[in-house]
Design an enzyme around this catalytic site. Structure first.
Site, PDB file in Angstrom:
ATOM      1  N   SER A  17       1.173  -1.303  -0.227  1.00  9.12           N
ATOM      2  CA  SER A  17       0.272  -0.032  -0.075  1.00  9.12           C
ATOM      3  C   SER A  17       0.657   1.412   0.554  1.00  9.12           C
ATOM      4  O   SER A  17       2.111   1.386   0.470  1.00  9.12           O
ATOM      5  CB  SER A  17      -1.016  -0.119   1.529  1.00  9.12           C
ATOM      6  OG  SER A  17      -1.531   1.210   1.817  1.00  9.12           O
TER       7      SER A  17
ATOM      8  N   TYR B 227      -0.908  -0.823  10.958  1.00  6.75           N
ATOM      9  CA  TYR B 227      -1.819  -1.212   9.627  1.00  6.75           C
ATOM     10  C   TYR B 227      -0.362  -1.204   8.323  1.00  6.75           C
ATOM     11  O   TYR B 227       0.024  -2.013   7.659  1.00  6.75           O
ATOM     12  CB  TYR B 227      -3.098  -1.112   8.992  1.00  6.75           C
ATOM     13  CG  TYR B 227      -3.156  -1.188   7.559  1.00  6.75           C
ATOM     14  CD1 TYR B 227      -3.665  -2.249   6.664  1.00  6.75           C
ATOM     15  CD2 TYR B 227      -2.945  -0.505   6.307  1.00  6.75           C
ATOM     16  CE1 TYR B 227      -3.867  -2.993   5.507  1.00  6.75           C
ATOM     17  CE2 TYR B 227      -2.994  -0.276   4.790  1.00  6.75           C
ATOM     18  CZ  TYR B 227      -3.485  -1.731   4.785  1.00  6.75           C
ATOM     19  OH  TYR B 227      -3.500  -1.745   3.349  1.00  6.75           O
TER      20      TYR B 227
ATOM     21  N   LYS C 175       2.381  -3.949   6.588  1.00  4.78           N
ATOM     22  CA  LYS C 175       2.532  -4.590   5.176  1.00  4.78           C
ATOM     23  C   LYS C 175       4.110  -3.681   5.019  1.00  4.78           C
ATOM     24  O   LYS C 175       4.644  -4.637   4.264  1.00  4.78           O
ATOM     25  CB  LYS C 175       1.676  -3.216   4.183  1.00  4.78           C
ATOM     26  CG  LYS C 175       0.757  -3.086   4.026  1.00  4.78           C
ATOM     27  CD  LYS C 175      -0.333  -4.069   3.315  1.00  4.78           C
ATOM     28  CE  LYS C 175      -1.607  -5.075   3.074  1.00  4.78           C
ATOM     29  NZ  LYS C 175      -2.010  -5.883   2.583  1.00  4.78           N
TER      30      LYS C 175
END
Ligand code: NAD
Ligand code: UD1
Length: 338
Positions: free
Chosen positions: A126, A150, A154
Site C-alpha cells: 500500500s 496496518y 505491510k
C-alpha cells in the site's frame, strides 16, 4: 489455459475483481478466503461475469494444512496474496490481530509455497508505507515510514519478501503499492461492500448519494492543497487488477524482486470527488466540513512511470468512470451482498 493462480483474499473487494480479470485473461483461479471481511456471494457473482468460475476454498491463510492441500490438489504457478486486514484505525486498537493476520499469514504462505516449489508471488502492499511523503508525486525509492500498525504490517511483509528473495534469487516477487482503489466492475455485479461505517471516501460518498446516509463529513478544508481538502490518487479497481495481470506475466518472465506503484499520477481532492460523483449519479451529495482526521496527510499521489516502463501499463479509466461504475454497483446493491 495459462496456468492456475492461487488468489488469497479472492472474495474481497480487490481480490474479486482480480479473479474476474485473471479468468478473463485465461487463467484458472483457486481462491482461498476465510470470509472474515467478505461474502461468498462475491465469488458467485464472479462466476456470473466469467465463463469459468473460480474454485473456492474456505479457509485461513494461516492454516498451513489448508495451504498444503491446495498446493497438492492443484498445479499452482503463482500466488496473488490479497488476504489481510486493512482498516488503519482498527489496526491501532487491534495491533496483534493485524500483525497476526497480515504478517503471520504471509510467513505461513511463503513456507508452503517454498515446500510446494511455487516461485511467483504478487503481494498487495500500500502507498501507506510511504507515510507522509516529503514531496509528490511519490516514487518507489522514497523513504518508507508507515504510521500505523496496518502500514507497518505491510512494510514488514515487504521486508520479509525482500529477505526471502535474497535467499532464493531465482524466485519472482512483486510488491505492488496501491494508491486509492475505487469503483467497481462495469457489470455492477461486484464492488466494494464495506461493513458498517465506511472508512474510505468513495463508499461513503456513494452511500450519501443513494440516500443511505444524510451527508458526507469532509475531514478538514485547511490543508495546503488547491481547495484545502485532502488530495489522493484514486485508481479504478479494474485498472488496478489489470495491473496485477500484467505484473504477474512480467514476473513469470523476469525473476527478481520488483516494487511498483499502482496509481494514476493524478491528485483529486475530496471536493473534486464530490463534484464528480454528483455528476455521475445525478444526485446531490451534501457535506459538512469537520475537523481533520488524525493521521491524515494533505496530499498523496503516485509517480506511475516505473509501472509504465516495466509493465507497459498505465491506468486508463477516468474519475468519471470510477464514479459511474461505483454508482452502478451502489444502486444495484444498496446493501452490498447482504
Ligand atoms: P478486503 O477486506 O475486501 O479483502 C480482503 C480479503 O481477505 C477478504 O475477503 C477477507 O475475508 C480475506 N481475509 C482476510 N484475512 C484472511 C485470512 N487470514 N485468511 C483468509 N482470508 C482472509 O480488502 P481489499 O480492499 O480487497 O484489499 C485487498 C488487499 O489489498 C489487502 O491486503 C489490503 O491491505 C490491500 N490494500 C487495499 C487497499 C484498499 O484501499 N482497498 C489499498 C492498499 C492496499
Ligand atoms: C486510507 C488509509 C490508507 C489506505 C487507503 C486506501 C487512513 C489514515 N489511511 O487512506 O492507509 O492505504 O485508505 O485504503 O485511513 N475523507 C473525508 N471524509 C470521509 C472519508 C475520507 O473527508 O468520510 C477524506 C480523507 O480525509 C482523505 C480522502 O478523503 O483526504 C481519502 O480518504 P480515504 O478514502 O480514507 O483514503 P486515505 O486517507 O488516502
Amino acid at each position: 489455459m495459462m496456468g492456475t493462480v492461487l488468489v488469497t483474499g479472492g472474495a474481497g473487494y480487490i481480490g474479486s475483481h482480480a479473479c474476474a480479470a485473471l479468468i478473463e485473461a485465461g487463467y484458472q483461479v483457486v481462491v482461498l478466503d476465510n470470509f472474515c471481511n467478505s461474502s461468498p456471494v462475491a465469488l458467485k457473482r464472479v462466476g456470473e461475469i466469467c465463463v469459468t468460475p473460480p474454485i473456492c476454498v474456505q479457509g485461513d491463510v494461516r492454516d498451513r494444512d489448508c495451504l498444503d492441500k491446495i498446493f497438492h490438489a492443484h498445479t499452482i504457478t503463482a500466488v496473488l496474496h490479497f488476504a489481510g486486514l486493512k482498516a488503519v484505525g482498527e489496526s491501532v486498537d487491534l495491533p496483534l490481530e493485524y500483525y497476526d493476520n497480515n504478517v503471520v499469514s504471509s510467513l505461513v504462505l511463503l513456507a508452503a509455497m517454498q515446500q510446494a516449489g511455487v516461485t511467483n508471488i504478487v503481494f498487495s502492499s500500500s502507498a501507506t508505507v510511504y507515510g507522509d511523503p516529503p514531496s509528490v508525486p511519490i516514487r518507489e525509492d522514497f523513504a518508507l515510514s508507515p504510521t500505523s500498525p496496518y502500514g507497518r504490517s505491510k512494510l514488514m511483509v515487504e521486508d520479509i519478501l525482500a529477505d526471502w528473495h535474497v535467499a532464493n534469487p531465482n524466485w519472482s516477487v512483486c510488491r505492488l503499492r496501491y494508491f486509492n482503489p475505487v469503483g467497481a466492475h462495469p457489470s455492477g455485479l461486484i464492488g466494494e461492500d464495506p461493513q458498517g461505517f465506511p472508512n474510505n471516501l468513495m463508499p461513503f460518498v456513494a452511500q450519501v448519494a443513494v440516500g443511505e446516509r444524510e451527508k458526507l463529513f469532509v475531514f478538514g478544508d485547511d490543508y495546503a492543497t488547491a481547495d484545502g481538502t485532502g488530495v489522493r490518487d484514486y485508481i479504478h479497481v479494474m485498472d488496478l487488477v489489470e495491473g496485477h495481470v500484467v505484473a504477474l506475466e512480467y514476473i513469470c518472465r523476469q525473476p527478481g524482486l520488483h516494487t511498483i506503484n499502482l496509481g494514476t499520477g493524478n491528485g483529486v481532492s475530496v471536493l473534486d470527488m464530490v463534484k464528480a460523483f454528483e455528476h455521475a449519479s445525478g444526485q446531490s451529495v451534501p457535506y459538512e466540513i469537520v475537523k481533520r482526521r488524525p493521521g491524515d496527510i494533505a496530499a498523496c499521489w503516485a509517480d506511475p512511470r516505473l509501472a509504465e516502463t516495466l509493465l507497459q501499463w498505465t491506468a486508463s479509466r477516468s474519475l468519471a468512470q470510477m464514479c459511474e461504475d461505483a454508482w452502478r454497483w451502489q444502486q444495484g446493491n444498496p446493501r452490498g451482498y447482504a
